[in-house]
Structures are given as structure tokens and as C-alpha cells.
Motif scaffolding. Structure first.
Motif, PDB file in Angstrom:
ATOM      1  N   ILE A   1       1.024  -6.199  -8.345  1.00 35.06           N
ATOM      2  CA  ILE A   1       0.708  -6.424  -9.993  1.00 35.06           C
ATOM      3  C   ILE A   1      -0.015  -4.878 -10.189  1.00 35.06           C
ATOM      4  O   ILE A   1      -0.912  -4.512  -9.697  1.00 35.06           O
ATOM      5  N   GLY A   2       0.453  -4.461 -11.236  1.00 33.36           N
ATOM      6  CA  GLY A   2       0.358  -2.962 -11.788  1.00 33.36           C
ATOM      7  C   GLY A   2       0.957  -1.859 -11.579  1.00 33.36           C
ATOM      8  O   GLY A   2       0.537  -0.813 -11.895  1.00 33.36           O
ATOM      9  N   LEU A   3       1.479  -2.049 -10.448  1.00 31.44           N
ATOM     10  CA  LEU A   3       2.784  -0.921 -10.083  1.00 31.44           C
ATOM     11  C   LEU A   3       3.616  -0.669 -11.300  1.00 31.44           C
ATOM     12  O   LEU A   3       3.745  -1.634 -12.042  1.00 31.44           O
ATOM     13  N   LEU A   4       3.922   0.522 -11.365  1.00 32.89           N
ATOM     14  CA  LEU A   4       5.114   0.747 -12.565  1.00 32.89           C
ATOM     15  C   LEU A   4       6.055  -0.203 -12.251  1.00 32.89           C
ATOM     16  O   LEU A   4       6.648  -0.390 -11.030  1.00 32.89           O
ATOM     17  N   ALA A   5       6.723  -0.632 -13.453  1.00 31.52           N
ATOM     18  CA  ALA A   5       7.810  -1.439 -13.321  1.00 31.52           C
ATOM     19  C   ALA A   5       9.089  -0.562 -13.752  1.00 31.52           C
ATOM     20  O   ALA A   5       8.931   0.323 -14.360  1.00 31.52           O
ATOM     21  N   PRO A   6      10.193  -0.878 -12.649  1.00 30.00           N
ATOM     22  CA  PRO A   6      11.382  -0.105 -12.984  1.00 30.00           C
ATOM     23  C   PRO A   6      11.993  -0.317 -14.586  1.00 30.00           C
ATOM     24  O   PRO A   6      11.724  -1.431 -15.015  1.00 30.00           O
ATOM     25  N   ASP A   7      12.608   0.836 -14.924  1.00 30.20           N
ATOM     26  CA  ASP A   7      13.531   0.669 -16.209  1.00 30.20           C
ATOM     27  C   ASP A   7      14.708  -0.421 -15.969  1.00 30.20           C
ATOM     28  O   ASP A   7      15.195  -0.870 -16.873  1.00 30.20           O
ATOM     29  N   LEU A   8      15.073  -0.152 -14.632  1.00 29.25           N
ATOM     30  CA  LEU A   8      16.520  -0.982 -14.354  1.00 29.25           C
ATOM     31  C   LEU A   8      16.435  -1.560 -13.126  1.00 29.25           C
ATOM     32  O   LEU A   8      16.024  -0.498 -12.049  1.00 29.25           O
TER      33      LEU A   8
ATOM     34  N   ALA B   1       0.744  -1.106   0.038  1.00 27.82           N
ATOM     35  CA  ALA B   1      -0.093  -0.048  -0.180  1.00 27.82           C
ATOM     36  C   ALA B   1       0.872   1.291   0.107  1.00 27.82           C
ATOM     37  O   ALA B   1       0.622   2.246  -0.497  1.00 27.82           O
ATOM     38  N   ASN B   2       1.960   1.214   0.589  1.00 26.96           N
ATOM     39  CA  ASN B   2       2.786   2.263   0.852  1.00 26.96           C
ATOM     40  C   ASN B   2       3.638   2.767  -0.747  1.00 26.96           C
ATOM     41  O   ASN B   2       3.900   3.850  -1.154  1.00 26.96           O
ATOM     42  N   ARG B   3       3.712   1.455  -1.353  1.00 23.59           N
ATOM     43  CA  ARG B   3       3.964   1.820  -2.800  1.00 23.59           C
ATOM     44  C   ARG B   3       2.966   2.388  -3.627  1.00 23.59           C
ATOM     45  O   ARG B   3       3.044   3.192  -4.248  1.00 23.59           O
TER      46      ARG B   3
ATOM     47  N   LEU C   1       2.253   9.899  -7.985  1.00 27.91           N
ATOM     48  CA  LEU C   1       3.338  10.763  -8.000  1.00 27.91           C
ATOM     49  C   LEU C   1       4.434  10.553  -8.780  1.00 27.91           C
ATOM     50  O   LEU C   1       5.067  11.447  -9.482  1.00 27.91           O
ATOM     51  N   MET C   2       4.855   9.192  -8.516  1.00 27.21           N
ATOM     52  CA  MET C   2       6.084   8.589  -9.325  1.00 27.21           C
ATOM     53  C   MET C   2       5.958   8.744 -10.769  1.00 27.21           C
ATOM     54  O   MET C   2       6.773   9.183 -11.331  1.00 27.21           O
ATOM     55  N   GLU C   3       4.836   8.343 -11.133  1.00 30.68           N
ATOM     56  CA  GLU C   3       4.482   8.364 -12.652  1.00 30.68           C
ATOM     57  C   GLU C   3       4.501   9.893 -13.351  1.00 30.68           C
ATOM     58  O   GLU C   3       5.061  10.290 -14.247  1.00 30.68           O
ATOM     59  N   THR C   4       3.894  10.713 -12.240  1.00 34.61           N
ATOM     60  CA  THR C   4       3.964  12.176 -12.879  1.00 34.61           C
ATOM     61  C   THR C   4       5.360  12.657 -12.919  1.00 34.61           C
ATOM     62  O   THR C   4       5.730  13.226 -13.851  1.00 34.61           O
ATOM     63  N   LYS C   5       6.087  12.404 -11.982  1.00 38.36           N
ATOM     64  CA  LYS C   5       7.395  12.807 -11.757  1.00 38.36           C
ATOM     65  C   LYS C   5       8.400  12.239 -13.399  1.00 38.36           C
ATOM     66  O   LYS C   5       8.975  12.873 -13.617  1.00 38.36           O
TER      67      LYS C   5
ATOM     68  N   ARG D   1      15.193   0.293  -2.581  1.00 31.42           N
ATOM     69  CA  ARG D   1      14.326  -0.735  -2.648  1.00 31.42           C
ATOM     70  C   ARG D   1      12.783  -0.414  -3.057  1.00 31.42           C
ATOM     71  O   ARG D   1      12.356   0.776  -3.166  1.00 31.42           O
ATOM     72  N   TYR D   2      12.205  -1.770  -3.661  1.00 33.86           N
ATOM     73  CA  TYR D   2      10.844  -1.664  -4.283  1.00 33.86           C
ATOM     74  C   TYR D   2      10.270  -2.853  -3.923  1.00 33.86           C
ATOM     75  O   TYR D   2      10.613  -3.734  -3.047  1.00 33.86           O
ATOM     76  N   SER D   3       9.133  -3.330  -4.857  1.00 37.94           N
ATOM     77  CA  SER D   3       8.525  -4.435  -4.717  1.00 37.94           C
ATOM     78  C   SER D   3       9.319  -5.890  -4.620  1.00 37.94           C
ATOM     79  O   SER D   3       8.926  -6.612  -3.981  1.00 37.94           O
TER      80      SER D   3
END
Ligand code: FDM
Length: 211
Positions: free
Chosen positions: A124-131, A77-79, A85-89, A100-102
Motif C-alpha cells: 500500500i502506497g507504492l507507486l502504481a504502474p500506468d500499465l 522492502a526491496n520495492r 529513485l523510481m519516482e525521480t526517474k 515483475r512488481y507487487s
């Protein structure tokens, strides 16, 4: 200024065991990219500044007790609460270096014995990192570095299980960096890889979603 041309920022995640050097390397990457004129921000999960983050922080410092499933869902939930906001940035051209992430979410909870697929599901459905950059260090080496605080997971036996879970999560796109090298050597390797990705994302690589 770079980033004012409609190009997007890169979403870069650093993962690894406690004491693998992630946090120091993240701040060095921030200065490096800023120095090159790329708008960059340093993020970390758990983000302890929100009310969910404060519940996580109380749990980690043993001030509260929570069932393993419950804390797992709070981390997720914290992610989610940060994802728009992450997507906007990213879309406005800011590169995010994320400590750290998923992957930590799944590695730590499945190390407690929770089902691996169940652990992955809320992500599932959170933004995936590019790297994903993995700072590879054995649990024994990490423990030798000292500096484990009093937090819940900072114990050798548990870190060994976390290392196994990370192993199960790894996919071929991850960049594995030998975390036993000097800080400078690690940073040099990271800088090269990260810069390549920042440039690829500026050229319009699409954002994707987990998993
Ligand atoms: N952690 C972190 C989890 O168990 N699940 C998660 O989803 C995340 C992001 O929280 F021991 C654990 C990993 C670590 C602890 O992290 C606090 P920091 O990086 O030490 O603040």
C-alpha cells in the motif's frame, strides 16, 4: 530530446509465470522505445543488487531459509527502497519497463498459503504502474518450454498455484497477452500498447499509488 520538456515517463510492468517470456520481451521493448528516442530504463524485481536483494537471492537459490512472512516483507522492502529513485526517474521523463512488481509479490506469497489481504498490505502506497501487461501462458506450456533453473519456485505444482493467485489479482485494466504466440507476435502487440501509454503519460497523466 524527448523527455526534456517536463513530461513524465511511463511506468510499465510485465507480469507472468516463470518462462512466460517476460524478460526477453522487456529487453525488446527497451530497444524499441530507445529507438524511437524515448528515454527508457529496464528494471526488475527482485533487484538483487542491494543488500536486501542479496538476502532474497540467497533465499531463492536455497542458500538460506526464511519464514514465508519474512521473505514476503523483504520483497516488499526491496520495492520500497527503490521507490523514490523510481519516482525521480519517472518525473524526469524516463519510462521504466519493469520485470515483475507487487503483483508477483502477492501472487507468489499467497500461492504458499499466506493470506491474500495480508500479502497486499505492505505494498500500500507504492507507486502504481500506468500499465500492467500479463503474459498469459498455462503452467504446463511454461514447463514444456524447459529452462526452469534450480530456483525455489520453478516447479510445475507451485506455478499452478501462482497462476491461480494471479487470476485473483487481475483487474480489468490489465492487458492480457496470449504468451503462446511467437516472440515477434507478442512483441508487436506489446509495442502498440506500450507506445500508447508512453504518449498518454507524456501528455500529463497523473501518477497514482497502490492499490
Ligand atoms: N518473486 C518475485 C516473489 O516471490 N515475490 C516478489 O515480490 C517478486 C518480485 O522471485 F520466482 C519471485 C518470482 C520468481 C523469483 O524472480 C525470482 P526472477 O524474475 O526469476 O528473477
Amino acid at each position: 530530446k524527448v523527455g526534456d520538456d517536463g513530461s513524465r515517463g511511463a511506468f510499465i510492468v510485465l507480469e507472468g509465470l516463470d518462462r512466460s517470456g517476460k524478460t526477453s520481451q522487456c529487453s525488446k521493448l527497451l530497444s524499441y522505445l530507445e529507438g524511437l528516442g524515448h528515454p527508457t530504463e529496464l528494471w526488475r524485481f527482485p533487484d538483487r543488487s542491494t543488500s536486501i536483494g542479496q538476502m532474497i537471492s540467497a533465499y531463492l537459490s536455497n542458500q538460506s531459509q526464511l519464514d514465508d512472512h519474512t521473505i514476503h516483507l523483504l520483497y516488499s522492502a526491496n520495492r520500497w527502497e527503490k521507490s523514490s529513485l523510481m519516482e525521480t526517474k519517472l518525473k524526469s521523463g524516463t519510462t521504466l519497463i519493469v520485470d515483475r512488481y507487487s503483483y508477483s509479490g502477492v501472487a507468489f506469497s499467497s500461492a504458499k498459503g499466506l493470506d491474500f489481504e495480508w500479502c497486499k498490505a505492505p505494498e500500500i502506497g507504492l507507486l502504481a504502474p500506468d500499465l500492467v501487461l500479463y503474459l498469459d501462458i498455462t503452467p504446463e506450456k511454461a514447463a514444456e518450454r524447459g529452462g526452469y533453473g534450480g530456483e525455489r519456485y520453478e516447479k510445475l505444482e507451485f506455478q499452478k498455484k501462482v497462476a491461480e493467485s494471479y487470476q485473483a489479482l487481475r483487474d480489468p485494466s490489465w492487458k492480457i497477452i496470449d504468451g503462446c504466440q511467437s516472440m515477434e507476435e507478442v512483441q508487436k502487440l506489446l509495442q502498440e500498447i506500450v507506445l500508447d501509454h508512453v504518449i498518454a503519460c507524456k501528455k500529463g497523466r497523473a501518477l497514482s499509488h497502490l492499490w
